[in-house]
Design a protein around this motif. Structure first.
Motif, PDB file in Angstrom:
ATOM      1  N   TRP A   7       0.818  -1.199   0.000  1.00 58.09           N
ATOM      2  CA  TRP A   7       0.000   0.000   0.000  1.00 58.09           C
ATOM      3  C   TRP A   7       0.854   1.253   0.000  1.00 58.09           C
ATOM      4  N   ARG A   8       0.397   2.256  -0.757  1.00 59.29           N
ATOM      5  CA  ARG A   8       1.035   3.580  -0.763  1.00 59.29           C
ATOM      6  C   ARG A   8      -0.068   4.625  -0.782  1.00 59.29           C
ATOM      7  N   THR A   9       0.232   5.784  -0.237  1.00 60.13           N
ATOM      8  CA  THR A   9      -0.745   6.867  -0.234  1.00 60.13           C
ATOM      9  C   THR A   9      -0.795   7.493  -1.614  1.00 60.13           C
ATOM     10  N   CYS A  18      -8.069  10.258   2.711  1.00 64.24           N
ATOM     11  CA  CYS A  18      -6.813   9.510   2.611  1.00 64.24           C
ATOM     12  C   CYS A  18      -7.049   8.227   1.824  1.00 64.24           C
ATOM     13  N   GLU A  20      -5.407   5.038  -0.236  1.00 60.46           N
ATOM     14  CA  GLU A  20      -4.219   4.217  -0.441  1.00 60.46           C
ATOM     15  C   GLU A  20      -4.457   3.298  -1.631  1.00 60.46           C
ATOM     16  N   SER A  34      -7.573   4.939   3.962  1.00 64.37           N
ATOM     17  CA  SER A  34      -6.582   4.683   5.007  1.00 64.37           C
ATOM     18  C   SER A  34      -7.104   5.029   6.397  1.00 64.37           C
ATOM     19  N   ARG A  37      -8.983   1.184   7.264  1.00 66.19           N
ATOM     20  CA  ARG A  37      -8.283   0.103   6.563  1.00 66.19           C
ATOM     21  C   ARG A  37      -8.974  -1.245   6.686  1.00 66.19           C
TER      22      ARG A  37
END
Length: 63
Positions: A7-9, A18, A20, A34, A37
């Motif tokens: 996972w990355r933003t 937010c 991801e 995010s 989650r």
């Protein structure tokens, strides 16, 4: 063996939202909130994700 999502933003994340993204999984792009989650994620085909990103880059406003 399944690939574990990395996972990355998203670079389009704002302070109040937010998102991801995990795009290292074969054949799919996963998207989640995010802030929640454990609430699951969207599973998208790469072409659909690419179209969405192009839509946002073009200045589209989503509500």
């Amino acid at each position: 063996m399944a690939t574990k999502p990395q996972w990355r933003t998203s670079s389009y994340t704002k302070s109040d939202t937010c998102v991801e993204v995990a795009d290292n999984t074969p054949g799919v792009v996963l998207v989640r909130d995010s802030n929640h989650r454990d609430g699951g994620c969207l599973t998208l085909r790469p072409a659909i994700w690419s179209s969405f990103v192009d839509f946002v880059k073009a200045g589209a406003v989503l509500h």
